[in-house]
Scaffold this active site. Sequence first.
Site, PDB file in Angstrom:
ATOM      1  CB  CYS A  30      -0.907  -0.045   1.228  1.00 60.23           C
ATOM      2  SG  CYS A  30      -1.749   1.493   1.619  1.00 60.23           S
ATOM      3  CB  CYS A  33       0.305   1.847   4.062  1.00 58.70           C
ATOM      4  SG  CYS A  33      -1.405   1.314   3.915  1.00 58.70           S
TER       5      CYS A  33
END
Length: 106
Positions: A30, A33
Site C-alpha cells: 500500500c 501506507c
Amino acid sequence: MVQVISNLDEFNKLTNSGKIIIIDFWATWCGPCRVISPIFEKFSEKYGANNIVFAKVDVDTASDISEEAKIRAMPTFQVYKDGQKIDELVGANPTALESLVQKSLA
C-alpha cells in the site's frame, strides 16, 4: 514507539488494557501506507507519553485481526478504549490523523 501487533490475542490484550490504543492497519504493498508510516511514528513520539499506545497491524500477516476489526481499506486508523472502538479514520491524511490523536487525548 509503535508496537507491532501480530496476533488476535495480542490485539485483544492491548485493546482491553485500559489505555487508549491507536492502531494503524496497513499493508506492505500500500503506497499511501508507506507515506504516512513515518508520520504515525512521529506522532507516537510526540503523543506517546500521554497514556496512548500506538500500534500497527499488517493486514496481510494478521488477517484475523483485520477481519475482527472489519478493515476494508488501507490505511485505516482505529482508536480503542476499554475494548471498544471509539473512533476511526480511513486514508493517509496527516492533518486528519493528528486531529484523531488529539481528539483521543480529550
